[in-house]
Design a protein around this motif. Sequence first.
Motif, PDB file in Angstrom:
ATOM      1  N   VAL A 156      20.348   6.695   0.590  1.00 28.00           N
ATOM      2  CA  VAL A 156      19.128   6.490   0.606  1.00 28.00           C
ATOM      3  C   VAL A 156      18.473   7.161  -0.908  1.00 28.00           C
ATOM      4  O   VAL A 156      18.701   7.939  -1.147  1.00 28.00           O
ATOM      5  CB  VAL A 156      18.497   7.873   1.296  1.00 28.00           C
ATOM      6  N   LEU A 157      16.776   6.537  -0.892  1.00 29.98           N
ATOM      7  CA  LEU A 157      16.274   6.853  -2.437  1.00 29.98           C
ATOM      8  C   LEU A 157      14.803   7.367  -1.135  1.00 29.98           C
ATOM      9  O   LEU A 157      14.247   6.979  -0.089  1.00 29.98           O
ATOM     10  CB  LEU A 157      15.285   5.297  -2.688  1.00 29.98           C
ATOM     11  N   ASP A 158      13.799   8.623  -2.631  1.00 26.34           N
ATOM     12  CA  ASP A 158      12.679   9.285  -2.076  1.00 26.34           C
ATOM     13  C   ASP A 158      12.113   9.994  -0.959  1.00 26.34           C
ATOM     14  O   ASP A 158      11.505  10.223  -0.987  1.00 26.34           O
ATOM     15  CB  ASP A 158      11.986   7.771  -2.010  1.00 26.34           C
ATOM     16  N   ARG A 159      13.610  10.069  -0.751  1.00 27.94           N
ATOM     17  CA  ARG A 159      13.792  10.859   0.397  1.00 27.94           C
ATOM     18  C   ARG A 159      13.050  12.912   0.116  1.00 27.94           C
ATOM     19  O   ARG A 159      12.201  13.098   0.910  1.00 27.94           O
ATOM     20  CB  ARG A 159      15.235  11.792   1.138  1.00 27.94           C
ATOM     21  N   ASP A 160      13.245  13.082  -0.991  1.00 33.04           N
ATOM     22  CA  ASP A 160      12.481  14.436  -1.407  1.00 33.04           C
ATOM     23  C   ASP A 160      11.025  14.144  -2.064  1.00 33.04           C
ATOM     24  O   ASP A 160      10.339  15.530  -1.854  1.00 33.04           O
ATOM     25  CB  ASP A 160      13.198  13.900  -3.022  1.00 33.04           C
ATOM     26  N   ASP A 161      10.707  13.040  -1.958  1.00 29.87           N
ATOM     27  CA  ASP A 161       9.371  12.510  -2.631  1.00 29.87           C
ATOM     28  C   ASP A 161       8.774  12.650  -1.292  1.00 29.87           C
ATOM     29  O   ASP A 161       7.767  13.107  -1.308  1.00 29.87           O
ATOM     30  CB  ASP A 161       9.140  10.663  -3.694  1.00 29.87           C
ATOM     31  N   LEU A 162       9.165  11.991  -0.471  1.00 31.75           N
ATOM     32  CA  LEU A 162       8.658  11.671   1.035  1.00 31.75           C
ATOM     33  C   LEU A 162       8.388  13.859   1.293  1.00 31.75           C
ATOM     34  O   LEU A 162       7.605  14.142   2.189  1.00 31.75           O
ATOM     35  CB  LEU A 162       9.725  11.167   2.140  1.00 31.75           C
ATOM     36  N   GLU A 163       9.499  14.428   1.188  1.00 30.97           N
ATOM     37  CA  GLU A 163       9.741  16.080   1.618  1.00 30.97           C
ATOM     38  C   GLU A 163       8.496  16.433   0.891  1.00 30.97           C
ATOM     39  O   GLU A 163       7.498  17.363   1.088  1.00 30.97           O
ATOM     40  CB  GLU A 163      10.592  16.379   1.205  1.00 30.97           C
TER      41      GLU A 163
ATOM     42  N   ARG B 234       0.674  -1.202   0.063  1.00 34.11           N
ATOM     43  CA  ARG B 234       0.120   0.207   0.222  1.00 34.11           C
ATOM     44  C   ARG B 234       0.751   1.221   0.532  1.00 34.11           C
ATOM     45  O   ARG B 234       1.687   1.482   0.624  1.00 34.11           O
ATOM     46  CB  ARG B 234      -0.821   0.146   1.318  1.00 34.11           C
ATOM     47  N   HIS B 235       0.391   2.321  -0.856  1.00 33.28           N
ATOM     48  CA  HIS B 235       1.358   3.160  -0.557  1.00 33.28           C
ATOM     49  C   HIS B 235       0.833   4.542  -0.201  1.00 33.28           C
ATOM     50  O   HIS B 235      -0.993   4.393  -0.760  1.00 33.28           O
ATOM     51  CB  HIS B 235       1.707   3.683  -2.699  1.00 33.28           C
ATOM     52  N   LEU B 236       1.165   5.318   0.684  1.00 31.73           N
ATOM     53  CA  LEU B 236       0.764   6.894   0.584  1.00 31.73           C
ATOM     54  C   LEU B 236       0.484   7.452  -0.748  1.00 31.73           C
ATOM     55  O   LEU B 236      -0.628   8.780  -0.404  1.00 31.73           O
ATOM     56  CB  LEU B 236       1.747   7.461   1.139  1.00 31.73           C
TER      57      LEU B 236
ATOM     58  N   PHE C 152      15.277  -2.168   1.385  1.00 34.81           N
ATOM     59  CA  PHE C 152      14.936  -1.554   2.230  1.00 34.81           C
ATOM     60  C   PHE C 152      13.722  -0.562   2.227  1.00 34.81           C
ATOM     61  O   PHE C 152      14.122   0.352   2.060  1.00 34.81           O
ATOM     62  CB  PHE C 152      15.511  -1.562   3.790  1.00 34.81           C
ATOM     63  N   HIS C 153      12.137  -1.592   2.391  1.00 31.82           N
ATOM     64  CA  HIS C 153      11.038  -0.738   2.059  1.00 31.82           C
ATOM     65  C   HIS C 153      10.550  -0.489   3.680  1.00 31.82           C
ATOM     66  O   HIS C 153      10.889  -1.383   4.465  1.00 31.82           O
ATOM     67  CB  HIS C 153       9.967  -1.087   1.699  1.00 31.82           C
ATOM     68  N   ILE C 154      11.038   0.719   4.310  1.00 27.95           N
ATOM     69  CA  ILE C 154      10.437   1.409   5.483  1.00 27.95           C
ATOM     70  C   ILE C 154       9.245   1.112   5.672  1.00 27.95           C
ATOM     71  O   ILE C 154       8.512   2.062   4.513  1.00 27.95           O
ATOM     72  CB  ILE C 154      11.031   3.188   6.275  1.00 27.95           C
TER      73      ILE C 154
ATOM     74  N   MET D 139       7.259   5.487   1.906  1.00 29.77           N
ATOM     75  CA  MET D 139       8.045   5.786   0.437  1.00 29.77           C
ATOM     76  C   MET D 139       9.653   6.085   1.015  1.00 29.77           C
ATOM     77  O   MET D 139      10.441   5.637  -0.378  1.00 29.77           O
ATOM     78  CB  MET D 139       8.211   7.662   0.639  1.00 29.77           C
ATOM     79  N   LEU D 140      10.170   6.337   1.930  1.00 30.00           N
ATOM     80  CA  LEU D 140      11.983   5.645   2.486  1.00 30.00           C
ATOM     81  C   LEU D 140      12.423   4.985   2.180  1.00 30.00           C
ATOM     82  O   LEU D 140      12.120   3.950   2.595  1.00 30.00           O
ATOM     83  CB  LEU D 140      12.018   6.805   3.620  1.00 30.00           C
ATOM     84  N   ASP D 141      13.059   4.437   0.939  1.00 29.54           N
ATOM     85  CA  ASP D 141      14.318   3.595   1.116  1.00 29.54           C
ATOM     86  C   ASP D 141      15.496   3.171   0.941  1.00 29.54           C
ATOM     87  O   ASP D 141      15.849   4.564   0.802  1.00 29.54           O
ATOM     88  CB  ASP D 141      13.712   2.989  -0.487  1.00 29.54           C
ATOM     89  N   LEU D 142      16.082   2.195   1.493  1.00 25.16           N
ATOM     90  CA  LEU D 142      17.504   1.976   1.839  1.00 25.16           C
ATOM     91  C   LEU D 142      17.793   1.501   0.628  1.00 25.16           C
ATOM     92  O   LEU D 142      17.089   0.477   1.082  1.00 25.16           O
ATOM     93  CB  LEU D 142      18.339   1.543   3.089  1.00 25.16           C
ATOM     94  N   TRP D 143      18.809   1.383  -0.102  1.00 25.61           N
ATOM     95  CA  TRP D 143      19.566   0.984  -0.989  1.00 25.61           C
ATOM     96  C   TRP D 143      20.264   0.282  -0.709  1.00 25.61           C
ATOM     97  O   TRP D 143      21.708   1.453  -0.265  1.00 25.61           O
ATOM     98  CB  TRP D 143      19.568   1.320  -2.109  1.00 25.61           C
TER      99      TRP D 143
END
Length: 166
Positions: free
Chosen positions: A111-118, A8-10, A79-81, A98-102
């Motif tokens: 760290v992936l998608d930090r901008d998308d999370l913001e 499920r996505h936000l 890692f999908h948080i 949203m925040l993923d760690l590769w």
Amino acid sequence: MKFREIKRHLDKPDAVFECDPIVRTDDYVVLKYVNARPGRVGDLVIHTGSVTYGYYRRGAGYVLWKMRDPEGRLLGHLFHICRNLMVGDRQVDYTDLMLDLWFDPDGRLTVLDRDDLETYKQRNGLSRQDAEWIALQERAIADHVDEILDVFDGILALADAGSIPA
């Protein structure tokens, strides 16, 4: 028997994957998914035929994917948080935060998608509880990645040896 992963996505529709169960216990499940089409993780292209092994532990704050190319070479670990990780009899269900760690094969972290999370935070708001949860999980994963991967690799090795039933 197939096992369903419901992610499920936000900020977008849910994603559903049909996977093969590799290991199933009361506390966790390991699933295998073969990519039917190309995908991406950050700048890395994941080719058709690549294999993802997913580790879903009841109540965990992350989902872990170990990714291999079609020839079996390690691409890395993602890692999908998440929150609300549920492990059922024939499906897993979680809310991706949203925040993923590769971690690439050499263990380097991106760290992936930090901008998308913001952007999501600014447009939609994010509860203080979710923001704190994301930060807590990010630190815990970064601090304990080697231990987490050792456990997962041990489970996969036992499964390969036939010591753990699916």
